[in-house]
Design an enzyme around this catalytic site. Sequence first.
Site, mmCIF file in Angstrom:
data_model
loop_
_atom_site.group_PDB
_atom_site.id
_atom_site.type_symbol
_atom_site.label_atom_id
_atom_site.label_comp_id
_atom_site.label_asym_id
_atom_site.label_seq_id
_atom_site.Cartn_x
_atom_site.Cartn_y
_atom_site.Cartn_z
ATOM 1 N N GLY A 297 -9.476 3.628 6.415
ATOM 2 C CA GLY A 297 -9.251 5.056 6.627
ATOM 3 C C GLY A 297 -7.815 5.422 6.954
ATOM 4 C CG MET B 69 -11.813 -3.126 4.405
ATOM 5 S SD MET B 69 -10.305 -2.674 3.526
ATOM 6 C CE MET B 69 -9.337 -1.866 4.807
ATOM 7 C CG MET C 252 -8.629 6.973 1.960
ATOM 8 S SD MET C 252 -7.803 7.085 3.540
ATOM 9 C CE MET C 252 -6.922 5.519 3.551
ATOM 10 C CG ASP D 269 -5.217 2.284 0.499
ATOM 11 O OD1 ASP D 269 -6.140 1.472 0.315
ATOM 12 O OD2 ASP D 269 -4.138 1.985 1.046
ATOM 13 N N GLY E 194 -3.579 3.885 7.651
ATOM 14 C CA GLY E 194 -2.574 2.836 7.713
ATOM 15 C C GLY E 194 -2.119 2.642 9.157
ATOM 16 N N GLY E 195 -1.398 1.567 9.411
ATOM 17 C CA GLY E 195 -0.767 1.362 10.703
ATOM 18 C C GLY E 195 -1.683 0.939 11.837
ATOM 19 C CG HIS F 245 -3.659 -1.644 -1.908
ATOM 20 N ND1 HIS F 245 -4.710 -2.455 -2.287
ATOM 21 C CD2 HIS F 245 -4.145 -0.839 -0.924
ATOM 22 C CE1 HIS F 245 -5.778 -2.164 -1.554
ATOM 23 N NE2 HIS F 245 -5.462 -1.178 -0.717
ATOM 24 C CB SER G 84 -0.919 0.020 1.215
ATOM 25 O OG SER G 84 -1.509 1.304 1.293
ATOM 26 N N GLY H 39 1.018 -2.158 4.109
ATOM 27 C CA GLY H 39 1.466 -0.779 3.969
ATOM 28 C C GLY H 39 2.639 -0.525 4.890
ATOM 29 C CB SER H 40 2.835 0.581 8.422
ATOM 30 O OG SER H 40 1.806 -0.283 8.840
ATOM 31 C CG HIS I 178 -9.189 -0.087 -1.141
ATOM 32 N ND1 HIS I 178 -8.656 -0.287 0.122
ATOM 33 C CD2 HIS I 178 -10.542 -0.092 -0.968
ATOM 34 C CE1 HIS I 178 -9.641 -0.396 1.004
ATOM 35 N NE2 HIS I 178 -10.791 -0.266 0.368
ATOM 36 C CG ASP J 43 -6.243 -3.016 2.655
ATOM 37 O OD1 ASP J 43 -5.204 -2.706 3.275
ATOM 38 O OD2 ASP J 43 -6.887 -2.206 1.954
ATOM 39 N N GLY J 44 -5.062 -4.416 5.803
ATOM 40 C CA GLY J 44 -5.104 -3.739 7.092
ATOM 41 C C GLY J 44 -4.363 -4.492 8.178
ATOM 42 N N GLY J 45 -3.243 -3.928 8.605
ATOM 43 C CA GLY J 45 -2.488 -4.515 9.713
ATOM 44 C C GLY J 45 -1.796 -5.821 9.381
ATOM 45 C CG MET K 65 -11.458 2.979 1.354
ATOM 46 S SD MET K 65 -9.982 3.056 2.368
ATOM 47 C CE MET K 65 -8.746 3.119 1.087
HETATM 48 C C1 DX5 Z 1 -6.684 1.352 5.116
HETATM 49 C C2 DX5 Z 1 -6.134 1.062 3.756
HETATM 50 C C3 DX5 Z 1 -4.987 0.146 3.755
HETATM 51 C C4 DX5 Z 1 -3.765 0.654 4.489
HETATM 52 C C5 DX5 Z 1 -3.033 -0.539 4.997
HETATM 53 O O1 DX5 Z 1 -7.863 2.056 4.983
HETATM 54 O O2 DX5 Z 1 -7.140 0.493 2.920
HETATM 55 O O3 DX5 Z 1 -4.638 -0.265 2.428
HETATM 56 O O4 DX5 Z 1 -2.892 1.408 3.693
HETATM 57 O O5 DX5 Z 1 -1.987 -0.101 5.800
HETATM 58 P P1 DX5 Z 1 -1.348 -1.043 6.906
HETATM 59 O O6 DX5 Z 1 -0.796 -2.230 6.186
HETATM 60 O O7 DX5 Z 1 -0.310 -0.168 7.505
HETATM 61 O O8 DX5 Z 1 -2.440 -1.420 7.852
HETATM 62 ZN ZN ZN Z 2 -6.524 -0.424 0.947
#
Ligand code: DX5
Ligand code: ZN
Length: 216
Positions: free
Chosen positions: A143, A138, A36, A34, A145-146, A32, A7, A198-199, A65, A176-178, A67
């Site tokens: 919304g 999800m 928003m 994102d 990252g991290g 990826h 991400s 992502g992170s 993606h 996706d997420g964490g 959002m």
């Molecule tokens: C959150 C995003 C994710 C985010 C993931 O709303 O859709 O794609 O960037 O980041 P990590 O991997 O740090 O949770």
């Molecule tokens: Zn995403």
Amino acid sequence: MAILSPSILSCDYMNMQRDFAACKDAGCKWLHVDIMDGHFVPNLSFGYSLVQAMRPTTDLVLDVHLMIDTPIRYVENFCKAGADYLTIHVEADTPENIKKTLEKIRELGVKPGIVVKPKTPAQALAPYLSMVDMVLVMTVEPGFGGQKFMADMMPKVKQLRAMLDEVNPQCHLEVDGGVGLDNCELCKENGADVIVAGSAYFKASDSAAFVKKIEA
Ligand code: DX5
Ligand code: ZN
């Protein structure tokens, strides 16, 4: 065999081109992106102009993606900008419009995807499973990252893999997420084959090793 989709929300925004080239050098095949709108989720990120700017600079698969509320308003912009996969939230419009939006993405030559927030049950995706090339579950509230991975989403991943095997076995199942090296096995065991990080990816000291472990 899974695919890592890093991400870019966690990349260095002043050095994006450098970071995307580094993703490719590390062995990544996807990115990826994102998007928003500050309304569907309480945060703002990028628009379709970024996808358009990225397209001529990379041959990596652009996994976009959305959002955003009422995505039908903008899917043409994202398709024309060069998205390869365009994923919309099932919660973002009426069932009738969600169908129309997925059809429109397909007509524009892009692979449609559908995504669920943590509180939305797998069953909400049933009407769309045969229309998409990717389902995204999800594993955090969208919304930011991290955030912390929600392991309690795994039964939903497993359930969606079983539902897809009935009607659309080729369809990708993404989480996706964490997600990072500590929990990617769990995601894969439950049926995910595309892993967003992502992170965890952008913080990793050895990105090539990270890609290998995720894709093992
Ligand atoms: C959150 C995003 C994710 C985010 C993931 O709303 O859709 O794609 O960037 O980041 P990590 O991997 O740090 O949770
Ligand atoms: Zn995403």
